[in-house]
Scaffold this motif. Sequence first.
Motif, PDB file in Angstrom:
ATOM      1  N   ALA A  11       0.813  -1.161  -0.106  1.00  0.00           N
ATOM      2  CA  ALA A  11       0.077   0.015  -0.075  1.00  0.00           C
ATOM      3  C   ALA A  11       0.907   1.414   0.074  1.00  0.00           C
ATOM      4  CB  ALA A  11      -0.886  -0.023   1.239  1.00  0.00           C
ATOM      5  N   ALA A  12       2.106   1.316   0.474  1.00  0.00           N
ATOM      6  CA  ALA A  12       2.759   2.264   0.717  1.00  0.00           C
ATOM      7  C   ALA A  12       3.626   2.525  -0.589  1.00  0.00           C
ATOM      8  CB  ALA A  12       3.903   2.192   1.863  1.00  0.00           C
ATOM      9  N   HIS A  13       3.665   1.667  -1.659  1.00  0.00           N
ATOM     10  CA  HIS A  13       4.617   1.865  -2.680  1.00  0.00           C
ATOM     11  C   HIS A  13       3.764   1.776  -4.097  1.00  0.00           C
ATOM     12  CE1 HIS A  13       8.135   1.974  -0.331  1.00  0.00           C
ATOM     13  NE2 HIS A  13       7.721   0.918   0.560  1.00  0.00           N
ATOM     14  N   ILE A  14       2.456   1.103  -4.023  1.00  0.00           N
ATOM     15  CA  ILE A  14       2.054   0.557  -5.207  1.00  0.00           C
ATOM     16  C   ILE A  14       1.565   1.771  -6.122  1.00  0.00           C
ATOM     17  CG2 ILE A  14      -0.390   0.436  -4.013  1.00  0.00           C
ATOM     18  CD1 ILE A  14       1.124  -1.678  -6.943  1.00  0.00           C
ATOM     19  N   ALA A  15       0.959   2.916  -5.557  1.00  0.00           N
ATOM     20  CA  ALA A  15       0.544   4.247  -6.331  1.00  0.00           C
ATOM     21  C   ALA A  15       1.725   4.600  -7.288  1.00  0.00           C
ATOM     22  CB  ALA A  15      -0.132   5.193  -5.222  1.00  0.00           C
ATOM     23  N   ALA A  16       2.837   4.945  -6.535  1.00  0.00           N
ATOM     24  CA  ALA A  16       4.094   5.571  -7.065  1.00  0.00           C
ATOM     25  C   ALA A  16       4.527   4.429  -8.259  1.00  0.00           C
ATOM     26  CB  ALA A  16       5.190   5.871  -6.080  1.00  0.00           C
ATOM     27  N   ALA A  17       4.576   3.121  -8.100  1.00  0.00           N
ATOM     28  CA  ALA A  17       4.964   2.293  -8.758  1.00  0.00           C
ATOM     29  C   ALA A  17       4.169   2.229  -9.962  1.00  0.00           C
ATOM     30  CB  ALA A  17       5.086   0.899  -8.440  1.00  0.00           C
ATOM     31  N   VAL A  18       2.752   2.219 -10.024  1.00  0.00           N
ATOM     32  CA  VAL A  18       1.912   2.278 -11.169  1.00  0.00           C
ATOM     33  C   VAL A  18       1.846   3.600 -11.975  1.00  0.00           C
ATOM     34  CG1 VAL A  18      -0.519   2.229 -12.029  1.00  0.00           C
ATOM     35  CG2 VAL A  18       0.267   0.604 -10.245  1.00  0.00           C
ATOM     36  N   ALA A  19       2.070   4.772 -10.925  1.00  0.00           N
ATOM     37  CA  ALA A  19       2.178   5.949 -11.887  1.00  0.00           C
ATOM     38  C   ALA A  19       3.448   6.211 -12.619  1.00  0.00           C
ATOM     39  CB  ALA A  19       2.581   7.055 -10.820  1.00  0.00           C
ATOM     40  N   SER A  20       4.486   5.307 -12.423  1.00  0.00           N
ATOM     41  CA  SER A  20       5.752   5.599 -13.098  1.00  0.00           C
ATOM     42  C   SER A  20       5.578   4.638 -14.308  1.00  0.00           C
ATOM     43  CB  SER A  20       6.953   4.859 -12.430  1.00  0.00           C
ATOM     44  OG  SER A  20       6.953   3.388 -12.289  1.00  0.00           O
ATOM     45  N   LEU A  21       4.694   3.735 -14.593  1.00  0.00           N
ATOM     46  CA  LEU A  21       4.121   3.081 -15.715  1.00  0.00           C
ATOM     47  C   LEU A  21       3.274   3.979 -16.867  1.00  0.00           C
ATOM     48  CD1 LEU A  21       3.659  -0.633 -14.071  1.00  0.00           C
ATOM     49  CD2 LEU A  21       5.850   0.724 -14.873  1.00  0.00           C
ATOM     50  N   THR A  22       2.225   4.495 -16.262  1.00  0.00           N
ATOM     51  CA  THR A  22       1.712   5.280 -17.072  1.00  0.00           C
ATOM     52  C   THR A  22       2.145   6.537 -17.598  1.00  0.00           C
ATOM     53  OG1 THR A  22       0.611   6.310 -15.036  1.00  0.00           O
ATOM     54  CG2 THR A  22      -0.537   4.629 -15.841  1.00  0.00           C
ATOM     55  N   ALA A  23       3.291   7.208 -16.767  1.00  0.00           N
ATOM     56  CA  ALA A  23       3.954   8.110 -17.187  1.00  0.00           C
ATOM     57  C   ALA A  23       5.242   7.846 -18.098  1.00  0.00           C
ATOM     58  CB  ALA A  23       4.605   8.801 -15.886  1.00  0.00           C
ATOM     59  N   GLN A  24       5.354   6.543 -18.696  1.00  0.00           N
ATOM     60  CA  GLN A  24       6.379   6.346 -19.637  1.00  0.00           C
ATOM     61  C   GLN A  24       6.220   7.245 -20.904  1.00  0.00           C
ATOM     62  OE1 GLN A  24       8.926   3.773 -19.504  1.00  0.00           O
ATOM     63  NE2 GLN A  24       8.737   4.589 -17.319  1.00  0.00           N
ATOM     64  N   ASP A  25       7.376   7.603 -21.502  1.00  0.00           N
ATOM     65  CA  ASP A  25       7.313   8.310 -22.776  1.00  0.00           C
ATOM     66  C   ASP A  25       7.227   7.265 -24.057  1.00  0.00           C
ATOM     67  OD1 ASP A  25       9.792   7.448 -23.129  1.00  0.00           O
ATOM     68  OD2 ASP A  25      10.941   9.481 -22.757  1.00  0.00           O
ATOM     69  N   TYR A  26       7.104   6.270 -23.784  1.00  0.00           N
ATOM     70  CA  TYR A  26       6.938   5.319 -24.825  1.00  0.00           C
ATOM     71  C   TYR A  26       5.768   5.459 -25.717  1.00  0.00           C
ATOM     72  CZ  TYR A  26       7.317   0.505 -27.095  1.00  0.00           C
ATOM     73  OH  TYR A  26       7.490  -0.395 -28.144  1.00  0.00           O
ATOM     74  N   SER A  27       5.834   5.591 -27.053  1.00  0.00           N
ATOM     75  CA  SER A  27       4.728   5.855 -27.558  1.00  0.00           C
ATOM     76  C   SER A  27       3.926   4.509 -28.424  1.00  0.00           C
ATOM     77  CB  SER A  27       4.969   6.709 -28.931  1.00  0.00           C
ATOM     78  OG  SER A  27       5.983   6.200 -29.747  1.00  0.00           O
ATOM     79  N   GLY A  28       4.373   3.413 -27.959  1.00  0.00           N
ATOM     80  CA  GLY A  28       3.578   2.133 -28.308  1.00  0.00           C
ATOM     81  C   GLY A  28       2.611   1.839 -27.624  1.00  0.00           C
ATOM     82  N   ASP A  29       1.708   0.887 -27.605  1.00  0.00           N
ATOM     83  CA  ASP A  29       0.559   0.513 -26.971  1.00  0.00           C
ATOM     84  C   ASP A  29       1.143  -0.164 -25.523  1.00  0.00           C
ATOM     85  OD1 ASP A  29      -1.428   1.625 -28.523  1.00  0.00           O
ATOM     86  OD2 ASP A  29      -1.447  -0.236 -29.786  1.00  0.00           O
ATOM     87  N   PHE A  30       0.407  -0.319 -24.525  1.00  0.00           N
ATOM     88  CA  PHE A  30       0.902  -1.135 -23.337  1.00  0.00           C
ATOM     89  C   PHE A  30      -0.439  -1.165 -22.622  1.00  0.00           C
ATOM     90  CE2 PHE A  30       0.397   3.350 -21.653  1.00  0.00           C
ATOM     91  CZ  PHE A  30      -0.128   3.386 -20.401  1.00  0.00           C
ATOM     92  N   GLU A  31       0.056  -2.060 -21.636  1.00  0.00           N
ATOM     93  CA  GLU A  31      -1.128  -2.678 -20.604  1.00  0.00           C
ATOM     94  C   GLU A  31      -0.198  -2.724 -19.400  1.00  0.00           C
ATOM     95  OE1 GLU A  31      -2.804  -6.383 -21.545  1.00  0.00           O
ATOM     96  OE2 GLU A  31      -0.962  -7.243 -22.489  1.00  0.00           O
ATOM     97  N   ILE A  32      -1.094  -2.818 -18.259  1.00  0.00           N
ATOM     98  CA  ILE A  32      -0.535  -3.192 -16.866  1.00  0.00           C
ATOM     99  C   ILE A  32      -1.305  -3.982 -16.147  1.00  0.00           C
ATOM    100  CG2 ILE A  32      -0.165  -1.939 -14.720  1.00  0.00           C
ATOM    101  CD1 ILE A  32       0.029   0.762 -16.121  1.00  0.00           C
ATOM    102  N   MET A  33      -0.595  -5.210 -15.935  1.00  0.00           N
ATOM    103  CA  MET A  33      -1.201  -6.340 -15.276  1.00  0.00           C
ATOM    104  C   MET A  33      -0.584  -6.488 -13.816  1.00  0.00           C
ATOM    105  SD  MET A  33      -3.590  -8.513 -15.267  1.00  0.00           S
ATOM    106  CE  MET A  33      -3.862  -8.462 -17.077  1.00  0.00           C
ATOM    107  N   LEU A  34      -1.448  -6.342 -12.770  1.00  0.00           N
ATOM    108  CA  LEU A  34      -0.893  -6.778 -11.447  1.00  0.00           C
ATOM    109  C   LEU A  34      -1.372  -8.038 -10.904  1.00  0.00           C
ATOM    110  CD1 LEU A  34      -1.710  -2.857  -9.907  1.00  0.00           C
ATOM    111  CD2 LEU A  34       0.125  -3.878 -11.209  1.00  0.00           C
ATOM    112  N   ALA A  35      -0.378  -8.567 -10.436  1.00  0.00           N
ATOM    113  CA  ALA A  35      -0.900 -10.062  -9.716  1.00  0.00           C
ATOM    114  C   ALA A  35      -1.030  -9.857  -8.274  1.00  0.00           C
ATOM    115  CB  ALA A  35       0.287 -11.008 -10.118  1.00  0.00           C
ATOM    116  N   LEU A  36      -2.195  -9.815  -7.961  1.00  0.00           N
ATOM    117  CA  LEU A  36      -2.483  -9.527  -6.538  1.00  0.00           C
ATOM    118  C   LEU A  36      -2.713 -10.718  -5.386  1.00  0.00           C
ATOM    119  CD1 LEU A  36      -5.728  -6.906  -6.909  1.00  0.00           C
ATOM    120  CD2 LEU A  36      -3.126  -6.224  -6.434  1.00  0.00           C
TER     121      LEU A  36
END
Length: 349
Positions: free
Chosen positions: A24-49
Amino acid sequence: MPGDPDSGQALPAVSYVMPVLNEAAHIAAAVASLTAQDYSGDFEIMLALGPSTDGTTELVEAMSAADPRVRSVENPLGTTPEGLNLAIQATSNPVVIRVDAHSALPTDYARIAVETLQRTGAANVGGVMDAVGVTPFEQAVALVYGSKFGLGGTPHHVGGQEGPAETVYLGVFRRDRLEAAGLFDEGVRRGQDWELNRRLRTMGETIWFNPALKVTYRPRSTLRQLARQFLSTGLWRGELARRNPTQNSIRYYVPPVMVLSVVVGFVLGLFGVGQAIAKNPPWLLLGLFAPLFYLGFLVFATVTVALPHGLRTALQFLVVLPCIHFCWGIGFFFGVAKLTSNIQAYTGR
């Protein structure tokens, strides 16, 4: 074909996969760093909970509701290799990017990683785990990570020259090569990166280190968490050393040798004290050389590495460094002795 890492026609779509348990203390920052990527290709994020108890699942559900690119799959066991495999199997893009919940990717990470895959033809590329702490304790842990006195100063901790490597931090994989290797070994709770990269290299594939891929890593914040982490790390390194005795770097044997030397030397020294009290030649006092040498090593490392960062950090370093060394070394002995399952309940995933 379009989307293939080497097609040259379009940037391949990427799948970010991340096992998550009580983060809980880290997940928001970790996911935010993925959605902020400057990569112009398509992407998806899959979290194994995994079965978190700190509100992580609720946080992920809220993120998924706000951004449909953030999806999740249940990981009942909560372990890392199972979680990674479940996330990989729930995605389909030709490039798989492993992410750790304690890490934050720089905005150019995916772009540089895919370019490196295309340029080198490697099956897996990775870079530097840049440990960054906030509290004095976390700063001390980060210093141990990045010091030759701590984790040996390996390239994926301190950087180095770009080129083929034994293993790399995290990993950006070509899906077809990853699947051909059989994904992660679910019987290996720690060190699964090294074990997978060993199989890839055995298949004739290249593992490529690029220091431009620098990932911010948040160290454990308490001594208990750190001890559990490195007891588990040493445990599984010992297990892997037992399974693959000819394929392990000599640096993996340094902590257990140090632990054995210090403990045996201290015990012999105590017998030497008894010899002196009995007025016999106290030659066993020579055993104290090993613990005294380690004590001197500890003080030297603290003064040279940690003291420039402040007295509070240096005092924490005095505790953190032997904690990491001894927990890793003791865990290694358990792993070699096939006692992995006996202490897995304590060390966790």
